[in-house]
Design an enzyme around this catalytic site. Structure first.
Site, short mmCIF file in Angstrom:
data_model
loop_
_atom_site.label_atom_id
_atom_site.label_comp_id
_atom_site.label_asym_id
_atom_site.label_seq_id
_atom_site.Cartn_x
_atom_site.Cartn_y
_atom_site.Cartn_z
N GLY A 60 35.64 51.69 44.64
CA GLY A 60 34.19 51.68 44.65
C GLY A 60 33.66 52.47 43.47
O GLY A 60 34.38 53.29 42.90
N CYS A 87 42.25 53.49 44.98
CA CYS A 87 41.30 54.20 44.14
C CYS A 87 40.30 55.03 44.98
O CYS A 87 40.70 56.02 45.57
CB CYS A 87 40.62 53.20 43.21
N TYR A 88 39.05 54.60 45.08
CA TYR A 88 38.08 55.35 45.91
C TYR A 88 38.63 55.51 47.34
O TYR A 88 38.49 56.57 47.95
CB TYR A 88 36.75 54.59 45.94
N HIS A 174 45.01 49.75 40.63
CA HIS A 174 44.55 48.56 41.35
C HIS A 174 45.64 47.49 41.43
O HIS A 174 45.87 46.76 40.46
CB HIS A 174 43.31 47.98 40.66
N GLU A 176 45.49 44.80 43.03
CA GLU A 176 44.91 43.46 43.21
C GLU A 176 44.58 42.77 41.89
O GLU A 176 44.38 41.56 41.86
CB GLU A 176 43.65 43.54 44.09
N GLY A 229 27.84 15.30 48.43
CA GLY A 229 28.90 14.80 47.56
C GLY A 229 29.66 15.95 46.92
O GLY A 229 30.72 15.77 46.36
N GLY A 230 29.13 17.17 47.02
CA GLY A 230 29.83 18.33 46.50
C GLY A 230 31.04 18.67 47.37
O GLY A 230 31.18 18.15 48.48
N ASP A 232 31.96 21.45 48.96
CA ASP A 232 31.75 22.18 50.20
C ASP A 232 31.23 21.29 51.32
O ASP A 232 31.76 21.30 52.43
CB ASP A 232 30.76 23.35 49.99
N SER A 233 30.17 20.52 51.01
CA SER A 233 29.60 19.73 52.11
C SER A 233 30.55 18.59 52.50
O SER A 233 30.59 18.19 53.67
CB SER A 233 28.20 19.22 51.78
N LYS A 373 36.29 29.64 47.92
CA LYS A 373 36.22 28.29 47.33
C LYS A 373 37.61 27.65 47.16
O LYS A 373 37.81 26.48 47.45
CB LYS A 373 35.53 28.40 45.97
#
Ligand code: XMP
Length: 517
Positions: A60, A87-88, A174, A176, A229-230, A232-233, A373
């Site tokens: 953080g 870290c934090y 880190h 990650e 049409g994307g 996600d939907s 995503k």
């Protein structure tokens, strides 16, 4: 539905505002272990509800030495499960356990080599000397009793410490981030050697679970959803369809601001993947009429949003009654809407035009609200959606209206559609489409002088925009080969009436945005 609704075990990540918090969650999920991000203010009950087998405390931007900096809200030591402080998070754990934290007058930032105790479970199967990524101001000056040093570097004598008997591990660096060479091994050791996790988070287990949940929740009721049409939907609709078939009513609204051929493509695609026929509404007249004479970007966005709600509301009455509305909300939206500290607290710059007001009396189903995503894409693949659909670039809800600065007219839309088609087809032909995050054309509201044949022309300019990005929050302009750009520019100028100039947008985000409006 809550994001802690996964039925299996999880790793809880307490967010102290690091720009890398989502990355920690994604790295853990890449190991097939479910992870949830909770705000640092989460209480024990909320943490317990996520059924954690381990907790990660993120980094953080604050300093634990400053009063009022985010602290541990729950007594996580009471849970008796493994902890990893990054870290934090390391400084918080160390302080809570009686260590001393020192505020440094300079930040240690960048690569450094640590000397690791590879007999420790956390560094299992990694080399003694390894490159890690540091980004910190504070450091643990004296480590708590019962802890020992398991890695050090020239500048950080306490690069990693642990109290193995309590399963508490702390890293100053880190794991990650991509720049830490053995970061995935370290995280995987924490998951599988220390927390004893089972790698059972995968698209198929997610689909099976969601299908069961949707069936139980919906019963014999009907569900309405809007598809664009994307990615996600489409994935959302296919998943709900898998659960309740014909009880789902998918509605596709043509707002007149879609790209060339898009209406037919979306209809075609979804007809193969949904059990009910798509309800198609051609509302282009209504949208374009509302946009008449409007040139301010926000005014246009607002008008499009309102028009969408009107059209959708009318349809829901005609086709109804519906008890539920399904939406393609993703996990980052969930996290961002409740984040309390740090960069993750900043409000997203774009507003989803498909967003519907609370006045519509539906119960919400948001089956993707657990997913990032890349996971949505994996689920889409598992559901059998074609690759070209999975890899489609994002397209904004207000469509081409935000790519025509100023007033949107049928003529300007026609010009933009032709130019954009040439651009996107060329990227596909050259094998470049998948290497960029998003690419599109903008019709500029300026005319400039040109010469075609022997004639002087005075016509519009098209700006081409192609960016690389991982999440759309930041982006860089794509280094497309200049000969490809040249061919695209020539083709647009030769084939699109009304355009005599093409420019390439070389601005990054920030300070620019991806879209021009
Ligand atoms: P900006 O232009 O803010 O865009 O850098 C970031 C990403 O969001 C998309 N975008 C939108 N999507 N409604 C949407 O659904 C909007 O109003 C909107 N504005 C921008 C943009 O295409 C990019 O992918």
């Amino acid at each position: 539905m809550q994001d802690t609704d996964w039925e299996g075990e999880s790793i809880v990540i307490l967010d102290f505002g690091s720009q890398y918090t989502q990355l920690i969650a994604r790295r853990i999920r890449a190991e097939r272990v479910f992870s949830v991000i909770l705000p640092n203010t989460a209480g024990l009950e909320e943490i317990r509800a996520a059924k954690p087998v381990g907790i990660v405390l993120s980094g953080g931007p604050a300093s634990v030495t400053t009063s009022g900096s985010p602290d541990l809200a729950a007594d996580i030591f009471d849970l008796g499960i493994p902890l990893l402080g990054i870290c934090y998070g390391m400084q918080l754990i160390s302080r809570a356990k009686g260590g001393l934290i020192e505020r440094s007058d300079h930040r240690e930032y960048g690569h450094t080599i640590i000397d690791a105790d590879t007999r420790d479970d956390l560094f299992f199967n990694t080399p003694k000397q390894q490159r890690v990524w540091m980004s910190h101001g504070d450091a643990v000056k004296s480590i708590p009793k019962d802890f020992r040093v398991i890695a050090s570097s020239a500048a950080s004598p306490h690069a990693a410490i642990a109290s193995e008997s309590d399963n508490i591990y702390c890293l100053q660096f880190h794991p990650e981030v991509f720049h830490t060479d053995y970061g995935s091994e370290i995280l995987s050791n924490f998951l599988f050697r220390i927390c004893d996790c089972k790698p059972n988070w995968n698209p198929q287990s997610f689909i099976d679970l969601e299908v069961r949940k949707i069936r139980t929740r919906v019963g014999s009721s009907r569900v309405l959803c809007a598809v664009s049409g994307g990615v996600d939907s489409s994935v959302m609709a296919c998943l709900v369809d898998r659960a309740i078939g014909k009880q789902l009513v998918p509605v596709f609204v043509d707002n007149g601001l879609l790209r060339q051929g898009e209406v037919d493509e979306v209809k075609e695609l979804l007809s193969h993947h949904l059990s009910t026929e798509l309800v198609f509404i051609d509302a282009s007249e209504e949208f374009l009429n509302r946009l008449k004479g409007m040139s301010d970007a926000e005014e246009k966005r607002k008008a499009i949003g309102e028009c969408f709600i009107d059209v959708f509301e009318r349809q829901s009455e005609l086709l109804g009654p519906f008890e539920f509305l399904a939406q393609g909300t993703l996990y980052p939206d969930v996290i961002e809407s409740r984040s309390t500290v740090g960069p993750s607290a900043t409000i997203k710059s774009h507003h989803n035009v498909g967003g519907l007001p609370d006045t519509l009396q539906f119960k919400l189903i948001e089956p993707l609200s657990l997913l990032f995503k890349d996971e949505v894409r994996e689920v889409g693949r598992s559901l059998g959606l074609p690759e070209r659909q999975i890899k489609r670039h994002p397209f904004p809800g207000p469509g081409l209206a935000v790519r025509i600065p100023g007033e949107v007219t049928r003529e300007s839309l026609a010009i933009l559609r032709k130019a954009d088609k040439i651009f996107i087809e060329a990227l596909n032909r050259e094998g470049l489409y998948d290497s960029v995050w998003q690419a599109f054309s903008v019709l500029l509201p300026v005319k400039s002088v040109g010469v075609m044949g022997d004639e002087r022309t005075y016509q519009n300019a098209i700006a081409l925009r192609a960016v690389t990005s991982t999440d759309g929050m930041t982006a860089d302009w794509a280094r497309l080969p200049s000969e490809v750009l040249q061919r695209i520019a020539n083709e647009i100028i030769n084939k699109v009436d009304g355009v005599n100039r093409v420019v390439y947008d070389i601005s990054s985000k920030p300070p620019s945005t991806i879209e021009w409006e």
